[in-house]
Design an enzyme around this catalytic site. Structure first.
Site, PDB file in Angstrom:
ATOM      1  N   HIS A 106       0.846  -1.192   0.000  1.00  0.00           N
ATOM      2  CA  HIS A 106       0.000   0.000   0.000  1.00  0.00           C
ATOM      3  C   HIS A 106       0.880   1.240   0.000  1.00  0.00           C
ATOM      4  O   HIS A 106       1.872   1.297   0.717  1.00  0.00           O
ATOM      5  CB  HIS A 106      -0.906   0.017   1.240  1.00  0.00           C
ATOM      6  CG  HIS A 106      -2.034   0.990   1.163  1.00  0.00           C
ATOM      7  ND1 HIS A 106      -1.851   2.357   1.262  1.00  0.00           N
ATOM      8  CD2 HIS A 106      -3.371   0.799   0.989  1.00  0.00           C
ATOM      9  CE1 HIS A 106      -3.030   2.960   1.152  1.00  0.00           C
ATOM     10  NE2 HIS A 106      -3.967   2.049   0.984  1.00  0.00           N
ATOM     11  N   GLY A 195       5.341  22.175  10.321  1.00  0.00           N
ATOM     12  CA  GLY A 195       6.589  21.427  10.390  1.00  0.00           C
ATOM     13  C   GLY A 195       7.617  21.905   9.378  1.00  0.00           C
ATOM     14  O   GLY A 195       7.384  22.833   8.599  1.00  0.00           O
ATOM     15  N   PRO A 196       8.770  21.236   9.367  1.00  0.00           N
ATOM     16  CA  PRO A 196       9.880  21.667   8.513  1.00  0.00           C
ATOM     17  C   PRO A 196       9.691  21.251   7.060  1.00  0.00           C
ATOM     18  O   PRO A 196       8.872  20.392   6.746  1.00  0.00           O
ATOM     19  CB  PRO A 196      11.073  20.923   9.127  1.00  0.00           C
ATOM     20  CG  PRO A 196      10.471  19.658   9.665  1.00  0.00           C
ATOM     21  CD  PRO A 196       9.112  20.044  10.175  1.00  0.00           C
ATOM     22  N   VAL A 199      12.695  16.583   5.341  1.00  0.00           N
ATOM     23  CA  VAL A 199      12.044  15.330   5.716  1.00  0.00           C
ATOM     24  C   VAL A 199      13.022  14.388   6.397  1.00  0.00           C
ATOM     25  O   VAL A 199      14.108  14.124   5.862  1.00  0.00           O
ATOM     26  CB  VAL A 199      11.452  14.618   4.481  1.00  0.00           C
ATOM     27  CG1 VAL A 199      10.699  13.363   4.902  1.00  0.00           C
ATOM     28  CG2 VAL A 199      10.539  15.545   3.707  1.00  0.00           C
ATOM     29  N   ALA A 202      13.466   8.591   8.368  1.00  0.00           N
ATOM     30  CA  ALA A 202      12.907   7.591   9.285  1.00  0.00           C
ATOM     31  C   ALA A 202      11.429   7.834   9.556  1.00  0.00           C
ATOM     32  O   ALA A 202      10.686   6.889   9.838  1.00  0.00           O
ATOM     33  CB  ALA A 202      13.679   7.600  10.604  1.00  0.00           C
ATOM     34  N   GLY A 204       9.298  10.333   7.596  1.00  0.00           N
ATOM     35  CA  GLY A 204       8.522  10.734   6.443  1.00  0.00           C
ATOM     36  C   GLY A 204       7.650  11.942   6.725  1.00  0.00           C
ATOM     37  O   GLY A 204       8.003  12.799   7.544  1.00  0.00           O
TER      38      GLY A 204
END
Length: 316
Positions: A106, A195-196, A199, A202, A204
């Site tokens: 998936h 968020g930043p 990435v 670990a 994602g």
């Protein structure tokens, strides 16, 4: 008395203002990781896990959680136990799962891949969107994970599938229509909502949204020909000229079958029966057999009933 405690005391006795969270995590084979996540889910008894759906082939699990939401005197949402429960589960997931060593059939872009909030009972989409944005801000800042908002939580209502398509979500990145590790740029081409822009390989990235109820319905195809399954899936979907408000994915599902995973965006208008009939018709044209599909979650009415029963049992 702290803010959260005072808010809890304002909870209405009938708990008619309810929100549902569906939390999708990229793991279903590591039982130690799942145990850690589920311990976190039980920290606050006012949040109830009413269902979970595990799929080993997809290496993916979904938790369905429910709790109440408190409004202030002006009608604005100010507190829900779901917020801290979801953050505790996300923290446990990030501590136990490394996306670089993850693989499955998936698609996924993160350890905590998708979080969607639905209003239940007398709650509104505005309350669901408020909680989605609050959780997104916390995940972005606390765990330094890029978060993309979608649907009612996004400033312009941007659709989840649009964002995923822009990020390459639907393209398998490993052999045999599998997804493995993180093989995209570590600096995102577009700034996330929270968020930043950088990435962590670990962890994602995460999608977080709010929307009216969506039905999740999967149809097994008794064939290993994933190309044929994907052709059928496309013709069933609204994007491929098929059924309005239906989104689909054709996926490998184990060693001897494939599956069409469907999102029914307006299940009261286009439901599972219409989807099943169309899949069967198109599969017959390909010379393929189809099994009866299945929902991966309860209906909203059943979820409310289970929540009420479980909270009543906890009080007794």
């Amino acid at each position: 008395m702290d803010f959260n405690s005072s808010c809890k005391n304002k909870k209405t006795a009938n708990q008619s203002m309810l929100l549902c969270c569906k939390l999708f995590i990229s793991e279903s084979r590591n039982h130690a990781a799942l145990d850690s996540i589920e311990r976190a889910a039980r920290l606050d008894p006012e949040t109830v896990v009413v269902n979970k759906f595990e799929d080993r082939a997809y290496n993916r699990i979904r938790y369905t959680l429910v709790s109440y939401v408190v409004l202030d005197t002006t009608g604005n949402a100010i507190y829900s136990p779901l917020q801290q429960t979801v953050l505790a589960m996300a923290e446990a997931a990030y501590g136990a799962i490394n996306l670089e060593s993850h693989s499955g059939a998936h698609p996924r872009l993160g350890v905590v891949d998708d979080i969607v909030f639905h209003p239940l009972a007398r709650a509104s989409l505005d309350e669901a969107a408020w909680l989605a944005k609050a959780v997104a801000a916390d995940i972005g800042s606390r765990f330094q994970v890029p978060v993309f908002l979608y649907a009612a939580a996004h400033p312009t209502g941007k659709a989840l599938d649009t964002i995923r398509r822009e990020l390459g979500y639907y393209r398998p990145n490993s052999m045999g229509y599998q997804w493995a590790g993180w093989n995209m740029p570590e600096i995102l081409p577009e700034k996330p909502n929270e968020g930043p822009q950088h990435v962590s390989r670990a962890r994602g990235i995460s999608m977080i949204g709010a929307r009216p109820w969506v039905g999740l319905y999967n149809v097994p195809i008794l064939s290993t020909d994933v190309s044929a399954t994907r052709r059928i899936a496309k013709m069933v979907s609204a994007r491929g000229g098929g059924l309005p408000t239906v989104q689909t994915l054709g996926l490998v599902h184990g060693e001897d079958s494939t599956e069409i995973a469907c999102m029914l965006l307006e299940p009261n208008q286009i439901g599972a029966d219409r989807v099943q009939s169309r899949v069967e018709m198109l599969a017959a044209e390909e010379g393929l057999d189809v099994e009866k599909g299945y929902f991966t979650d309860f209906s909203p009415e059943m979820i409310i009933e289970k929540y009420m029963n479980l909270t009543s049992a906890n009080r007794d």
